[in-house]
Design an enzyme around this catalytic site. Structure first.
Site, PDB file in Angstrom:
ATOM      1  N   THR A 182       0.826  -1.207   0.000  1.00 58.49           N
ATOM      2  CA  THR A 182       0.000   0.000   0.000  1.00 58.49           C
ATOM      3  C   THR A 182       0.857   1.252   0.000  1.00 58.49           C
ATOM      4  O   THR A 182       0.449   2.298  -0.517  1.00 58.49           O
ATOM      5  CB  THR A 182      -0.946  -0.010   1.216  1.00 58.49           C
ATOM      6  OG1 THR A 182      -1.641  -1.265   1.254  1.00 58.49           O
ATOM      7  CG2 THR A 182      -1.959   1.122   1.149  1.00 58.49           C
ATOM      8  N   TYR A 235       5.227 -12.417   4.762  1.00 60.13           N
ATOM      9  CA  TYR A 235       4.124 -11.843   3.977  1.00 60.13           C
ATOM     10  C   TYR A 235       3.923 -12.682   2.729  1.00 60.13           C
ATOM     11  O   TYR A 235       4.767 -12.688   1.834  1.00 60.13           O
ATOM     12  CB  TYR A 235       4.483 -10.397   3.643  1.00 60.13           C
ATOM     13  CG  TYR A 235       3.498  -9.599   2.829  1.00 60.13           C
ATOM     14  CD1 TYR A 235       2.184 -10.001   2.622  1.00 60.13           C
ATOM     15  CD2 TYR A 235       3.907  -8.387   2.269  1.00 60.13           C
ATOM     16  CE1 TYR A 235       1.304  -9.232   1.886  1.00 60.13           C
ATOM     17  CE2 TYR A 235       3.029  -7.602   1.531  1.00 60.13           C
ATOM     18  CZ  TYR A 235       1.729  -8.032   1.342  1.00 60.13           C
ATOM     19  OH  TYR A 235       0.868  -7.259   0.603  1.00 60.13           O
ATOM     20  N   VAL A 242      -3.819  -6.643   8.744  1.00 57.81           N
ATOM     21  CA  VAL A 242      -3.022  -5.550   8.201  1.00 57.81           C
ATOM     22  C   VAL A 242      -3.934  -4.902   7.166  1.00 57.81           C
ATOM     23  O   VAL A 242      -4.157  -5.438   6.090  1.00 57.81           O
ATOM     24  CB  VAL A 242      -1.710  -6.040   7.568  1.00 57.81           C
ATOM     25  CG1 VAL A 242      -0.912  -4.850   7.026  1.00 57.81           C
ATOM     26  CG2 VAL A 242      -0.878  -6.815   8.586  1.00 57.81           C
ATOM     27  N   LYS A 298       1.495 -12.486   7.504  1.00 56.03           N
ATOM     28  CA  LYS A 298       0.386 -11.791   6.843  1.00 56.03           C
ATOM     29  C   LYS A 298      -0.145 -12.687   5.738  1.00 56.03           C
ATOM     30  O   LYS A 298       0.562 -12.984   4.771  1.00 56.03           O
ATOM     31  CB  LYS A 298       0.847 -10.447   6.280  1.00 56.03           C
ATOM     32  CG  LYS A 298      -0.253  -9.673   5.561  1.00 56.03           C
ATOM     33  CD  LYS A 298       0.256  -8.341   5.026  1.00 56.03           C
ATOM     34  CE  LYS A 298      -0.824  -7.627   4.218  1.00 56.03           C
ATOM     35  NZ  LYS A 298      -0.328  -6.343   3.640  1.00 56.03           N
TER      36      LYS A 298
END
Length: 302
Positions: free
Chosen positions: A55, A144, A214, A172
């Protein structure tokens, strides 16, 4: 979703925001707005902030920009919340260097993505993450997994083998399936704190053992996401479900095209001058922006 008693420890809290990177009209990082935005996210309920992740447009940020963003956000929020730095790379040497630097700059943790494009086998992924963990042994790491972007996925059995690295403590999950959480818990038990990487799957993932999220949508509705998490974690499942259903239109609109294009438009709509994404990402199309603004307006009337 009858009980929350099975939830794992939550090393970074329950609600982490994957923060956007603000740019000015010249396309340069606006560190002043970044600092203010970080404080706003804390006020809206974030327990942690992730800088320079997906992001945050890490692919188009220089390392010096990433370092300054980490320092800015850490200075802005102090010890109020945990600050994690995105330090992943498809080069193990580069990921090690970035992770060690993040530790030196005071990060509370690092988000380390599965290497992209070169598609290493599971043995390579194990060596990659173990090498990073060993190079920064005092920095907690969040693995992740986002195969839709990286082109490869780390298997739960590989994660289990990595659990003997004391600083690999969280994960994540962004494969888009709740089964990812189940498979990880079956391999790793409650030792690994799993966070949803998808706002829309937060509640379903918590029902099978995830500890939090998240989030992208927390830029806009952080307090409501926090309320949903708190309701579920205290056994108020019907209240959590009501939030889950109420927020689905926004969750879907924020991922109607490539993240972070929609959330930057949403932030602009509520008064944050965060600028357009860096190329090759492009601004949100007019109709999608109008639809997104309508959803935000309707939520603000509830």
């Amino acid at each position: 979703m009858s009980s929350a008693a099975h939830l794992s420890p939550k090393p970074f809290g329950r609600l982490l925001t994957a923060m956007v990177t603000p740019f000015d009209s010249d396309g340069k990082v606006d560190y002043a707005i970044a600092g203010r935005l970080a404080r706003y996210l804390v006020d809206e309920g974030s327990d942690g902030i992730v800088v320079c992740g997906t992001t945050g447009e890490s692919p188009t940020l220089s390392w010096s920009e990433q370092h300054q963003l980490l320092e800015t956000v850490k200075s802005s929020v102090g010890k109020a919340v945990k600050v994690l730095a995105g330090t992943g790379s498809n080069s193990t040497a580069e990921a090690i260097e970035a992770t060690v630097k993040a530790a030196e700059l005071g990060a509370d943790g690092a988000l380390v993505v599965v290497p992209y494009y070169n598609k290493p086998p599971q043995e390579g992924l194990e060596i990659h993450f173990r090498s990073i963990a060993n190079a920064a042994p005092d920095l907690p790491l969040m693995l992740y997994n986002i195969p839709g972007r990286t082109g490869s996925s780390i298997h739960p059995a590989t994660v289990k083998r990595l659990m003997n690295c004391p600083n690999i403590i969280s994960y994540k999950a962004a494969s888009g399936t709740t089964s990812e959480v189940t498979d990880l818990r079956m391999q790793c038990g409650s030792q690994l704190a799993v966070y949803s990487g998808d706002d829309g799957l937060l509640l379903p993932m918590m029902s099978v053992g995830a500890v939090g999220v998240v989030s992208v949508a927390s830029h806009i509705v952080g307090s409501r996401i926090k309320a949903m998490i708190d309701a579920y974690s205290t056994g108020q499942v019907n209240i959590a479900l009501a939030y889950h259903e109420q927020l689905q239109p926004l969750f879907r609109a924020l991922f109607a095209t490539t993240n972070p294009i929609p959330v930057k438009a949403a932030l602009e709509a509520i008064g944050w001058q965060v600028g357009s994404p860096r190329r090759p990402l492009s601004p949100l199309k007019k109709q999608m922006k109008e639809d997104l603004i309508d959803i935000i307006k309707s939520l603000r009337q509830i």
